[in-house]
Design a protein around this motif. Sequence first.
Motif, mmCIF file in Angstrom:
data_model
loop_
_atom_site.group_PDB
_atom_site.id
_atom_site.type_symbol
_atom_site.label_atom_id
_atom_site.label_comp_id
_atom_site.label_asym_id
_atom_site.label_seq_id
_atom_site.Cartn_x
_atom_site.Cartn_y
_atom_site.Cartn_z
ATOM 1 N N GLN A 87 0.830 -1.205 0.000
ATOM 2 C CA GLN A 87 0.000 0.000 0.000
ATOM 3 C C GLN A 87 0.867 1.260 0.000
ATOM 4 O O GLN A 87 0.431 2.309 -0.468
ATOM 5 C CB GLN A 87 -0.951 0.000 1.201
ATOM 6 C CG GLN A 87 -1.934 -1.158 1.184
ATOM 7 C CD GLN A 87 -2.900 -1.119 2.354
ATOM 8 O OE1 GLN A 87 -3.577 -0.107 2.601
ATOM 9 N NE2 GLN A 87 -2.977 -2.222 3.097
ATOM 10 N N CYS A 88 2.048 1.155 0.571
ATOM 11 C CA CYS A 88 3.069 2.207 0.500
ATOM 12 C C CYS A 88 2.515 3.593 0.822
ATOM 13 O O CYS A 88 2.426 4.464 -0.038
ATOM 14 C CB CYS A 88 3.701 2.204 -0.887
ATOM 15 S SG CYS A 88 5.251 3.113 -0.946
ATOM 16 N N ARG A 89 2.165 3.801 2.070
ATOM 17 C CA ARG A 89 1.520 5.061 2.441
ATOM 18 C C ARG A 89 1.602 5.282 3.945
ATOM 19 O O ARG A 89 2.017 4.402 4.706
ATOM 20 C CB ARG A 89 0.045 5.032 2.025
ATOM 21 C CG ARG A 89 -0.750 3.898 2.681
ATOM 22 C CD ARG A 89 -2.209 3.937 2.264
ATOM 23 N NE ARG A 89 -2.990 2.834 2.796
ATOM 24 C CZ ARG A 89 -3.510 2.787 4.024
ATOM 25 N NH1 ARG A 89 -3.303 3.790 4.865
ATOM 26 N NH2 ARG A 89 -4.232 1.751 4.419
ATOM 27 N N SER A 90 1.166 6.471 4.365
ATOM 28 C CA SER A 90 1.015 6.748 5.794
ATOM 29 C C SER A 90 -0.417 6.404 6.219
ATOM 30 O O SER A 90 -1.275 6.112 5.383
ATOM 31 C CB SER A 90 1.333 8.213 6.088
ATOM 32 O OG SER A 90 0.504 9.064 5.309
ATOM 33 N N LEU A 91 -0.655 6.426 7.503
ATOM 34 C CA LEU A 91 -1.956 6.050 8.037
ATOM 35 C C LEU A 91 -3.019 7.082 7.698
ATOM 36 O O LEU A 91 -2.751 8.281 7.594
ATOM 37 C CB LEU A 91 -1.879 5.906 9.557
ATOM 38 C CG LEU A 91 -0.906 4.864 10.105
ATOM 39 C CD1 LEU A 91 -0.950 4.870 11.635
ATOM 40 C CD2 LEU A 91 -1.218 3.474 9.568
ATOM 41 N N THR A 92 -4.253 6.618 7.547
ATOM 42 C CA THR A 92 -5.399 7.515 7.355
ATOM 43 C C THR A 92 -5.900 7.995 8.714
ATOM 44 O O THR A 92 -5.503 7.492 9.767
ATOM 45 C CB THR A 92 -6.546 6.789 6.640
ATOM 46 O OG1 THR A 92 -7.056 5.749 7.512
ATOM 47 C CG2 THR A 92 -6.078 6.172 5.329
ATOM 48 N N VAL A 93 -6.810 8.944 8.691
ATOM 49 C CA VAL A 93 -7.429 9.428 9.926
ATOM 50 C C VAL A 93 -8.142 8.288 10.645
ATOM 51 O O VAL A 93 -8.043 8.142 11.874
ATOM 52 C CB VAL A 93 -8.422 10.578 9.620
ATOM 53 C CG1 VAL A 93 -9.247 10.929 10.861
ATOM 54 C CG2 VAL A 93 -7.677 11.810 9.117
ATOM 55 N N ARG A 94 -8.871 7.449 9.894
ATOM 56 C CA ARG A 94 -9.596 6.339 10.538
ATOM 57 C C ARG A 94 -8.648 5.356 11.190
ATOM 58 O O ARG A 94 -8.920 4.856 12.284
ATOM 59 C CB ARG A 94 -10.495 5.627 9.521
ATOM 60 C CG ARG A 94 -11.296 4.442 10.077
ATOM 61 C CD ARG A 94 -12.045 4.753 11.369
ATOM 62 N NE ARG A 94 -12.810 5.983 11.294
ATOM 63 C CZ ARG A 94 -13.371 6.586 12.334
ATOM 64 N NH1 ARG A 94 -13.260 6.065 13.551
ATOM 65 N NH2 ARG A 94 -14.044 7.708 12.177
ATOM 66 N N GLU A 95 -7.534 5.071 10.530
ATOM 67 C CA GLU A 95 -6.562 4.149 11.118
ATOM 68 C C GLU A 95 -5.959 4.745 12.386
ATOM 69 O O GLU A 95 -5.799 4.041 13.398
ATOM 70 C CB GLU A 95 -5.483 3.811 10.093
ATOM 71 C CG GLU A 95 -6.002 2.906 8.980
ATOM 72 C CD GLU A 95 -5.080 2.834 7.781
ATOM 73 O OE1 GLU A 95 -5.169 1.836 7.044
ATOM 74 O OE2 GLU A 95 -4.299 3.787 7.562
ATOM 75 N N ALA A 96 -5.637 6.029 12.355
ATOM 76 C CA ALA A 96 -5.141 6.691 13.565
ATOM 77 C C ALA A 96 -6.206 6.674 14.662
ATOM 78 O O ALA A 96 -5.906 6.482 15.845
ATOM 79 C CB ALA A 96 -4.728 8.127 13.245
ATOM 80 N N ALA A 97 -7.463 6.851 14.262
ATOM 81 C CA ALA A 97 -8.564 6.829 15.228
ATOM 82 C C ALA A 97 -8.732 5.440 15.840
ATOM 83 O O ALA A 97 -9.043 5.316 17.033
ATOM 84 C CB ALA A 97 -9.864 7.269 14.553
#
Length: 512
Positions: free
Chosen positions: A458-468
């Motif tokens: 996926q090669c990315r940073s976390l989304t808001v939902r994942e952080a939540a």
Amino acid sequence: MNKKDKVLVIDLFAGPGGLGEGISATTDKNGKKPFDIRISVEKEPSAHKTLTTRSFFRKIRTMPKGIENYNLYLQGKLSREELFAKFPEQSELALNETLEGPKALGEDNKLIHSRIEKLISDHNGPKVVIGGPPCQAYSLAGRSRNAGIEDYKAEKDHRNFLYLEYLKVLSIAQPDVFVMENVRGILSAKINGKVMFPQILKDLRKPGRVTKIKGVPGYKIYSLVAPAENPNNPQYKNSSDFLIRAENYGIPQARHRVILLGVREDLGRVPQTIEQLQQQVTVEEVLTDLPPLRSGFSKQKDIQCDWEKQILNNSKVITKLLTKRFGEESVSTLPLTPIKGLTRFSTKKTNVKPKIPSHIKEWYLDCAPNNVLNHETRGHMTSDLLRYGYSAAFTKLNDGVSPKSRDFPVELAPEHDNWNSGSHADRFRTQAANKPATTVTSHISKDGHYFIHYDPQQCRSLTVREAARLQTFPDNYFFEGNRTQQYVQVGNAVPPYLALKIGKVVLELLTT
């Protein structure tokens, strides 16, 4: 506490409502929720909007068609104004609770104090004050930033003394119990060379002495995780006894925060400590069922096939680099090629079975909406995509230990003067699948380098939902504002599930 009494809750510096969410969700032996938040103070507009939406949700969730209409709002089929209009009484109560708009202690005291005075004069039951003053001036990162400000003087920074506003509210409300949260940096923060924390404890024990208000009761200050040697006169050998390491209490995140529990002296009661869990919750356990997404390009036109081509090329480079370090056999089993057809935004739930541990699964999924909320990726520079892929793959092969700057090949080094200095050794940090996350902070709103997803495909940073999820916000918790504002809200919050555990301690204090 009389069984019929509600517990009046005053929530200060509320943010998006993490502490209040956990406290208000606390149930008694009969399944009732005795904590009633009547005032929530927050000055940042987007956090205030989230706070109000959540207050409104709590008021309509048991009403006919309450959840149904709320879900229509979450799906974009109903505007916020239309939703609120369907439940005018609950809308008015929610807006009243959050003071009809963003408000700040120290700036809007006349309104805030008068509202609190009215609430306590009309209330006969127990009272609780919760919240923590903003932490920028206490935090280690905040102190580092302040050190670079010419003529900065900590003793003149109003943020260092916002706890005095907390003392004023304690003096007015005179609650049975208060809960005060802050960053661990408060334990070592200094003013004029003197450590502040002992003075803060002294002031909290006798708030009336500081505010010059007569008749204010004293408080005993307890740790929620370390038993006091003398419970009737709690003293602790180490300031760190007040530090809660959230990963030991069922939170999928190594979040270390100071939380003080103040108990009014005349109550004559001693709180329990919150119980540790044997097993820590990992990042993968709470994220694996969320839809996979791709990152985007921040410096060029964002086209899906171009992204797939870029990640495919990166995978070949990463394979060669990691083979030199870990050997061909280990690297050959690692999936690095891009997942075809990924989007940057998804509201559609997957068929993947959640791995969420039983103790917290219902907390996340109770009244879960039909769609996934706040789940959108940000864009990254092409050069950073290669570093993200390398970091995520390295972490998988290295038993969940993210690479430091020294572990990056020379050809992946960014053009930063301090890259080899050691001061930014973990500039690119992957959140390992097999461990709790590192602390989710508001910095996640900046560039995402410290919050790389564990899946290199996926090669990315976390989304808001994942952080939540890592912060233990329920899946139906909707964050208002733009994506940057949402990240900041999540990063600044108290984990609601930890607040639930604190709520149980407070309720036991008030009912035994």
